[in-house]
Design an enzyme around this catalytic site. Structure first.
Site, mmCIF file in Angstrom:
data_model
loop_
_atom_site.group_PDB
_atom_site.id
_atom_site.type_symbol
_atom_site.label_atom_id
_atom_site.label_comp_id
_atom_site.label_asym_id
_atom_site.label_seq_id
_atom_site.Cartn_x
_atom_site.Cartn_y
_atom_site.Cartn_z
ATOM 1 N N HIS A 67 0.814 -1.211 0.000
ATOM 2 C CA HIS A 67 0.000 0.000 0.000
ATOM 3 C C HIS A 67 0.851 1.267 0.000
ATOM 4 O O HIS A 67 0.428 2.303 0.501
ATOM 5 C CB HIS A 67 -0.942 0.001 1.209
ATOM 6 C CG HIS A 67 -1.828 -1.203 1.287
ATOM 7 N ND1 HIS A 67 -2.266 -1.743 2.476
ATOM 8 C CD2 HIS A 67 -2.352 -1.977 0.306
ATOM 9 C CE1 HIS A 67 -3.015 -2.796 2.228
ATOM 10 N NE2 HIS A 67 -3.085 -2.966 0.921
ATOM 11 N N GLU B 178 -3.900 -6.438 -9.423
ATOM 12 C CA GLU B 178 -2.526 -6.169 -9.007
ATOM 13 C C GLU B 178 -1.595 -7.082 -9.807
ATOM 14 O O GLU B 178 -1.836 -8.286 -9.919
ATOM 15 C CB GLU B 178 -2.372 -6.395 -7.494
ATOM 16 C CG GLU B 178 -3.293 -5.486 -6.691
ATOM 17 C CD GLU B 178 -3.264 -5.751 -5.194
ATOM 18 O OE1 GLU B 178 -2.469 -6.613 -4.761
ATOM 19 O OE2 GLU B 178 -4.033 -5.112 -4.468
ATOM 20 N N GLU C 147 -3.709 -13.526 -3.799
ATOM 21 C CA GLU C 147 -2.713 -12.484 -4.009
ATOM 22 C C GLU C 147 -1.437 -12.728 -3.196
ATOM 23 O O GLU C 147 -1.119 -11.964 -2.283
ATOM 24 C CB GLU C 147 -3.296 -11.110 -3.690
ATOM 25 C CG GLU C 147 -4.040 -11.004 -2.363
ATOM 26 C CD GLU C 147 -4.540 -9.600 -2.108
ATOM 27 O OE1 GLU C 147 -3.768 -8.635 -2.199
ATOM 28 O OE2 GLU C 147 -5.758 -9.480 -1.818
#
Length: 385
Positions: free
Chosen positions: A215, A245, A341
């Site tokens: 982030h 992503e 992820e």
């Protein structure tokens, strides 16, 4: 409204069934995610409190006067607008719906200590019950209408990804590439949802050392040949967040980086194969841990392997009961929506330095899963610029 009235009626019916089981007469919701989930209204607090009060027969949003009629126009059910001409009119408005001395549900993971004290002072509940865990479990199971909206969001995220890929060149700043992706997504959302409200779509595009955190904010760093990149697109449609992503490299990728990248891609593919009904979040996590440990890479893992999707954002709505972590025993069921992820982070100064992350969104079906992310992953497509 994001959904038809029947969708909200069905959500409220399930909530009221839970209220009956727990002996709750009224619920006072204060979080952005639950207010949006049960009413369709996504508030902007700016220091002011908002609420949704649900009784056995009423559903009433409580909104600040500064927003005028917009909350009423954008909510399912009724609305009361309170003024700030007298302190705590917010709680007086809530009391006018709940009445005093009732058994009242609240969100223990959201309400502050100061507001809980006012809750007790003004509503004088016979008993208060934390309803947040039950509502989280309800939100984890998506309706067909929710899945359709999430699917559209995933398609918009892909469009942002392609726009970013086209913008990647040596010497271009992270911020300029991020804006290209965000602009493409917002245009597409407006095209697909011409009657919606538009807010909060964003991109995190990181390069070089900036890829070490999932982030990390966008900077003005200029791309250099051989840089590792992290593409992260996040379209927001009526409070529903989706994500894409991907790991990329500028122009070329060195051998050490390629080995780490390929290993993370392999873990990503293995993890997606494990997302099936009947599998537990903890069990899936342990299997991916073993996969990395066999390759001596587990020490580079940084966080859990996936999470739920729905009414959530980077600042509200975490559904902690549906995350791929060792301490979550939730069993996957059809209708849940979850990401895969995996991320490996190699420290600066070591061969292959940087953060490697792939991210797809999958809908759990009766006999497996459906991947609703379309943008390709891996070295064949993502060595660019």
């Amino acid at each position: 409204m994001p959904f038809a009235g029947a969708e909200y009626d069905a959500r409220l019916a399930r909530l009221r069934s839970t209220m009956d089981r727990l002996g709750i007469e009224s619920c006072v919701f204060t979080s952005m995610h639950n207010i949006a989930y049960y009413s369709g209204f996504l508030y902007c607090a700016f220091g002011r409190p908002y609420a949704l009060v649900v009784t056995k027969s009423q559903s009433v949003t409580i909104s600040a006067g500064i927003d005028a009629a917009q909350p009423w126009r954008r909510c399912h059910g009724d609305n009361i607008t309170y003024t700030d001409w007298q302190r705590n009119n917010y709680w007086r408005a809530i009391l006018s719906v709940t009445g005093p001395g009732k058994v009242i549900g609240f969100e223990g993971d959201h309400i502050t200590l100061a507001q809980k004290a006012l809750f007790d002072e003004f509503l004088t509940p016979a008993r208060s019950e934390d309803i947040a865990p039950a509502t989280m479990r309800q939100r984890m199971h998506k309706s067909p209408a929710e899945i359709a909206l999430i699917r559209a969001g995933a398609e918009v995220a892909d469009i942002g990804g392609y726009a970013i890929k086209d913008a990647i060149k040596e010497g271009v700043r992270e911020i300029d590439i991020a804006m290209a992706g965000r602009n493409a997504m917002e245009r597409e959302i407006a095209k697909r949802f011409p009657d919606a409200e538009y807010r909060d779509s964003w991109v995190w595009f990181q390069s070089g050392i900036n890829t070490d955190g999932a982030h990390n904010p966008v900077t003005a760093r200029k791309l250099q040949r051989g840089d590792i990149l992290s593409l992260n697109t996040f379209p927001m449609i009526s409070g529903y967040y989706t994500a894409l992503e991907r790991t990329l490299f500028v122009g070329t990728v060195d051998e050490a980086s390629l080995q780490i990248w390929n290993a993370n891609v392999a873990a990503h593919e293995y993890g997606m194969s494990l997302l099936r009904p009947g599998a537990s979040c903890a069990g899936i996590t342990h299997k991916i841990n073993d996969f990395f440990a066999e390759r001596d890479l587990l020490q580079y893992r940084t966080f859990g392997y996936g999470h739920s999707f729905g009414v959530l954002s980077h600042y509200y709505g975490r559904e902690a009961g549906l995350e791929l972590r060792e301490d979550i025993d939730t069993v996957l069921e059809p209708g849940m929506v979850i990401s895969m992820e995996p991320m490996l982070t190699i420290a600066e100064g070591k061969p292959g330095a940087g953060g490697y992350r792939e991210h797809d969104i999958l809908v759990i079906t009766e006999d497996g899963n459906e991947n609703i992310t379309g943008y390709p992953y891996g070295p064949e497509f993502n060595v660019v610029g």
